[in-house]
Write a protein that holds these residues in place. Structure first.
Motif, PDB file in Angstrom:
ATOM      1  N   ALA A  26       0.838  -1.281   0.011  1.00 47.67           N
ATOM      2  CA  ALA A  26       0.050  -0.131  -0.057  1.00 47.67           C
ATOM      3  C   ALA A  26       0.922   1.189  -0.122  1.00 47.67           C
ATOM      4  O   ALA A  26       0.678   2.469  -0.547  1.00 47.67           O
ATOM      5  CB  ALA A  26      -1.022  -0.222   1.283  1.00 47.67           C
ATOM      6  N   ARG A  27       1.852   1.294   0.831  1.00 46.43           N
ATOM      7  CA  ARG A  27       2.783   2.365   0.976  1.00 46.43           C
ATOM      8  C   ARG A  27       3.737   2.629  -0.168  1.00 46.43           C
ATOM      9  O   ARG A  27       4.188   3.685  -0.617  1.00 46.43           O
ATOM     10  CB  ARG A  27       3.248   2.396   2.368  1.00 46.43           C
ATOM     11  CG  ARG A  27       4.180   3.659   2.722  1.00 46.43           C
ATOM     12  CD  ARG A  27       4.603   3.528   3.946  1.00 46.43           C
ATOM     13  NE  ARG A  27       5.967   2.711   4.133  1.00 46.43           N
ATOM     14  CZ  ARG A  27       6.581   2.196   4.965  1.00 46.43           C
ATOM     15  NH1 ARG A  27       5.919   2.352   6.054  1.00 46.43           N
ATOM     16  NH2 ARG A  27       7.881   1.729   4.821  1.00 46.43           N
ATOM     17  N   GLN A  28       4.484   1.463  -0.769  1.00 44.40           N
ATOM     18  CA  GLN A  28       5.638   1.421  -1.526  1.00 44.40           C
ATOM     19  C   GLN A  28       5.271   1.042  -2.903  1.00 44.40           C
ATOM     20  O   GLN A  28       6.061   1.477  -3.782  1.00 44.40           O
ATOM     21  CB  GLN A  28       6.896   0.819  -0.901  1.00 44.40           C
ATOM     22  CG  GLN A  28       7.411   1.127   0.594  1.00 44.40           C
ATOM     23  CD  GLN A  28       8.167   2.269   0.597  1.00 44.40           C
ATOM     24  OE1 GLN A  28       7.444   3.591   0.478  1.00 44.40           O
ATOM     25  NE2 GLN A  28       9.242   2.390   0.492  1.00 44.40           N
ATOM     26  N   THR A  54      -3.948 -11.462   1.160  1.00 43.71           N
ATOM     27  CA  THR A  54      -4.572 -11.924   2.231  1.00 43.71           C
ATOM     28  C   THR A  54      -5.164 -10.803   3.258  1.00 43.71           C
ATOM     29  O   THR A  54      -4.729 -10.849   4.464  1.00 43.71           O
ATOM     30  CB  THR A  54      -4.371 -13.095   2.898  1.00 43.71           C
ATOM     31  OG1 THR A  54      -3.204 -12.771   3.772  1.00 43.71           O
ATOM     32  CG2 THR A  54      -3.906 -14.341   2.079  1.00 43.71           C
ATOM     33  N   PRO A  55      -5.738  -9.680   3.019  1.00 45.23           N
ATOM     34  CA  PRO A  55      -6.031  -8.610   4.066  1.00 45.23           C
ATOM     35  C   PRO A  55      -7.016  -8.626   5.001  1.00 45.23           C
ATOM     36  O   PRO A  55      -8.092  -9.170   4.740  1.00 45.23           O
ATOM     37  CB  PRO A  55      -6.250  -7.277   3.038  1.00 45.23           C
ATOM     38  CG  PRO A  55      -6.907  -8.001   1.758  1.00 45.23           C
ATOM     39  CD  PRO A  55      -6.219  -9.153   1.740  1.00 45.23           C
ATOM     40  N   ALA A  85      -7.131  -4.113   3.931  1.00 47.67           N
ATOM     41  CA  ALA A  85      -7.768  -3.668   2.864  1.00 47.67           C
ATOM     42  C   ALA A  85      -7.958  -2.211   2.592  1.00 47.67           C
ATOM     43  O   ALA A  85      -7.867  -1.578   1.736  1.00 47.67           O
ATOM     44  CB  ALA A  85      -9.050  -4.587   2.995  1.00 47.67           C
ATOM     45  N   ALA A  86      -8.355  -1.457   4.045  1.00 45.57           N
ATOM     46  CA  ALA A  86      -8.640   0.134   3.940  1.00 45.57           C
ATOM     47  C   ALA A  86      -7.338   0.478   3.352  1.00 45.57           C
ATOM     48  O   ALA A  86      -7.555   1.690   2.631  1.00 45.57           O
ATOM     49  CB  ALA A  86      -9.080   0.204   5.106  1.00 45.57           C
ATOM     50  N   ARG A  87      -6.218   0.382   3.584  1.00 47.24           N
ATOM     51  CA  ARG A  87      -4.981   0.782   3.511  1.00 47.24           C
ATOM     52  C   ARG A  87      -4.553   0.751   1.863  1.00 47.24           C
ATOM     53  O   ARG A  87      -4.247   1.535   1.282  1.00 47.24           O
ATOM     54  CB  ARG A  87      -3.879   0.431   4.293  1.00 47.24           C
ATOM     55  CG  ARG A  87      -3.714   1.179   5.733  1.00 47.24           C
ATOM     56  CD  ARG A  87      -2.637   0.672   6.569  1.00 47.24           C
ATOM     57  NE  ARG A  87      -2.569  -0.682   7.051  1.00 47.24           N
ATOM     58  CZ  ARG A  87      -3.198  -1.151   8.170  1.00 47.24           C
ATOM     59  NH1 ARG A  87      -3.825   0.025   8.947  1.00 47.24           N
ATOM     60  NH2 ARG A  87      -3.133  -2.169   8.728  1.00 47.24           N
ATOM     61  N   LEU A  88      -4.830  -0.560   1.527  1.00 48.35           N
ATOM     62  CA  LEU A  88      -4.786  -0.685  -0.104  1.00 48.35           C
ATOM     63  C   LEU A  88      -5.547  -0.226  -0.884  1.00 48.35           C
ATOM     64  O   LEU A  88      -5.148   0.362  -1.933  1.00 48.35           O
ATOM     65  CB  LEU A  88      -4.892  -2.197  -0.297  1.00 48.35           C
ATOM     66  CG  LEU A  88      -3.602  -3.310   0.093  1.00 48.35           C
ATOM     67  CD1 LEU A  88      -4.187  -4.773   0.349  1.00 48.35           C
ATOM     68  CD2 LEU A  88      -2.490  -3.146  -0.670  1.00 48.35           C
ATOM     69  N   ALA A 103      -8.185  -4.069  -8.583  1.00 47.88           N
ATOM     70  CA  ALA A 103      -6.966  -3.039  -8.733  1.00 47.88           C
ATOM     71  C   ALA A 103      -5.763  -3.747  -8.626  1.00 47.88           C
ATOM     72  O   ALA A 103      -4.718  -3.321  -9.320  1.00 47.88           O
ATOM     73  CB  ALA A 103      -7.152  -1.981  -7.497  1.00 47.88           C
ATOM     74  N   ARG A 104      -5.582  -4.908  -8.234  1.00 44.83           N
ATOM     75  CA  ARG A 104      -4.355  -5.579  -7.669  1.00 44.83           C
ATOM     76  C   ARG A 104      -4.247  -6.944  -8.492  1.00 44.83           C
ATOM     77  O   ARG A 104      -3.152  -7.388  -8.514  1.00 44.83           O
ATOM     78  CB  ARG A 104      -4.286  -5.877  -6.263  1.00 44.83           C
ATOM     79  CG  ARG A 104      -4.164  -4.697  -5.508  1.00 44.83           C
ATOM     80  CD  ARG A 104      -2.766  -3.805  -5.745  1.00 44.83           C
ATOM     81  NE  ARG A 104      -2.335  -2.836  -4.981  1.00 44.83           N
ATOM     82  CZ  ARG A 104      -1.223  -2.358  -4.693  1.00 44.83           C
ATOM     83  NH1 ARG A 104      -0.198  -2.845  -5.160  1.00 44.83           N
ATOM     84  NH2 ARG A 104      -0.950  -1.318  -3.808  1.00 44.83           N
TER      85      ARG A 104
END
Length: 490
Positions: free
Chosen positions: A350-352, A364-365, A370-373, A395-396
């Motif tokens: 999510a961050r990088q 497997t969130p 999942a919210a961060r992604l 999205a992924r």
């Protein structure tokens, strides 16, 4: 083998077409009420009285007909309505008249009313609910819950959203829900497991799958898949046939998560399991599970050499989000092998790596990850878990397992719901064990989506077996591997 699940609008269309095909609407209502009556009788055969709380629509109509059936069986029936009988219309009015003709008294709901039945029938609100329950209906739901009596909900517990499993302010806490024509996806995920009790599906003679232009919204997993998926091994099998799982995780101070994943992978039948972890954890890994080939890695250069030998890479358990974890995840992402990404692996994605997508991975969130992604809040995720899982998969890519009560699996074949699992799983390390199980199954089967189905179901069923034998409280993640091993050797 999988039960189709539908949205409320789809079930209403199935209902409409059934009526258009020649079955009178009131006759369908009588079928529903009869099925609910049999469901009631099978669960509470000794009950001699019941209270039926009826709303104003067809859900209330089902309740009126059930009240008539109960009266005909010599039960003491209390019928409570939230709308005056003279104001009802259509089939609901006809149903109310049927109950009155059968000799069932009716009283209008009021704040001080006493619910007298041994069992309460919730026939307040059906699947058409769109906004929060307010006013008299809210107070009626609260009164049903405060009565502390067994409750049978007709079609859906009042207050629960049929499409998402979210609660609109308040909802009836049922012990059993008897649902009709098409099973609803919202009965199996989100908040629903805390409100539905046992789900008794009654199709009422409607063959939903015969309508090819009304495709199922999701599918419900069934443990009958296990026998087909885990046939006996060939007598000449060797470890090279069973796949090689590489677990990458366990930053300094977080070694336990990666060890849990390794042991789960080994117990689920992987031929070889390797571990890439901080050097400080090597001794612990040898003591914990000497079958695992442990490699101490100090950074990305050492980690980069390992994925090429693996059939699947599990990355994330105990990974951390510091430089070590980033380097290890980058090494995994550079591999062409299928990936299982969990925990801090997801947070780092999510961050990088916000734009990376793959077809050959399983994410497997839990709702927070999942919210961060997705760049939203946990409340947004839980408000519509099916939509969130599908959005993340779009999205992924690959397969997404949105964990939680009624875990959802979104993949190229669509949306699947896992109906198993229990509150004992609310303890640390459960996700690490799931990742290891998924890795073992991908290594042995060579594909990700069906492995995701099996692994999610296996994980939940193992927890159910453990809870059945020793209780939910105190269930540890490390307990699951031995129970799962029994399940894959039927």
């Amino acid at each position: 083998m999988l039960r189709p699940l539908y949205k409320a609008a789809q079930v209403r269309e199935l209902d409409r077409r059934t009526i258009a095909g020649g079955i009178e609407g009131f006759a369908l209502m009588q079928r529903a009420a009869s099925s609910a009556w049999h469901s009631f009788r099978s669960r509470w055969p000794q009950a001699r009285s019941l209270t039926v709380v009826c709303g104003s629509g067809n859900n209330g109509g089902d309740g009126h007909v059930l009240a008539a059936l109960a009266m005909q069986s010599n039960l003491k029936v209390q019928r409570v309505t939230l709308k005056p009988l003279e104001e009802l219309s259509g089939d609901a009015a006809r149903a109310a008249q049927l109950a009155t003709s059968a000799g069932v008294d009716c009283e209008e709901w009021h704040a001080g009313i006493e619910l007298t039945g041994e069992v309460i029938i919730d026939a307040l609100l059906g699947t058409g609910l769109t906004g929060e329950i307010e006013g008299r209906f809210k107070r009626a739901v609260e009164m049903i819950n405060a009565a502390h009596r067994p409750v049978l909900a007709i079609d859906i517990p009042s207050g629960l959203v049929a499409d998402t499993g979210a609660v609109l302010g308040v909802a009836v806490e049922a012990d059993c829900t008897v649902t009709f024509i098409g099973d609803k996806v919202g009965l199996h995920t989100g908040d629903a497991p805390a409100y539905t009790g046992e789900i008794d599906f009654r199709p009422l003679g409607v063959k939903a799958q015969a309508y090819f232009d009304i495709p199922a919204t999701a599918w419900r997993l069934d443990d009958s898949l296990l026998a087909e998926a885990f046939a006996p091994r060939r007598r000449t099998s060797h470890k090279g046939d069973m796949g090689h799982v590489l677990v990458m995780g366990g930053a300094l101070g977080f070694g336990g998560a990666a060890l849990l994943a390794c042991q789960a992978a080994a117990r689920l039948g992987a031929g070889k399991v390797s571990l890439a972890t901080a050097p400080e954890h090597i001794t612990a890994s040898l003591v914990r599970c000497p079958e695992v080939m442990a490699h101490g890695v100090r950074g990305g250069a050492e980690a980069a050499e390992l994925p090429s030998d693996a059939d699947v890479v599990v990355v994330g358990p105990g990974l951390g989000q510091a430089a070590w974890g980033q380097a290890v995840l980058q090494s995994a992402l550079q591999s062409n092998a299928p990936l299982v990404v969990d925990a801090d692996g997801l947070n780092l994605l999510a961050r990088q790596w916000p734009d990376v997508r793959r077809d050959n991975w399983i994410l497997t969130p839990h709702p927070g990850e999942a919210a961060r992604l997705l760049g939203c809040s946990v409340a947004d995720i839980q408000a519509d878990r099916p939509a969130a899982a599908q959005a993340l998969q779009r999205a992924r890519g690959g397969v997404v397992i949105l964990k939680g009560a009624g875990s959802l699996i979104a993949g190229p074949s669509g949306l699947v719901v896992c109906p198993y699992g229990n509150p004992g799983m609310a303890s640390g390390g459960m996700g690490d064990v799931l990742s290891g199980m998924l890795g073992a199954l991908v290594a042995q089967r060579g594909e990700v989506e069906f492995s995701a189905w099996l692994g999610t179901m296996m994980h939940a069923l193992a927890a159910d077996c453990a809870a059945e034998q020793e209780g939910e409280r105190g269930l540890l993640a490390s307990d699951l591997a031995s129970y799962a091993r029994k399940l894959i050797n039927p």
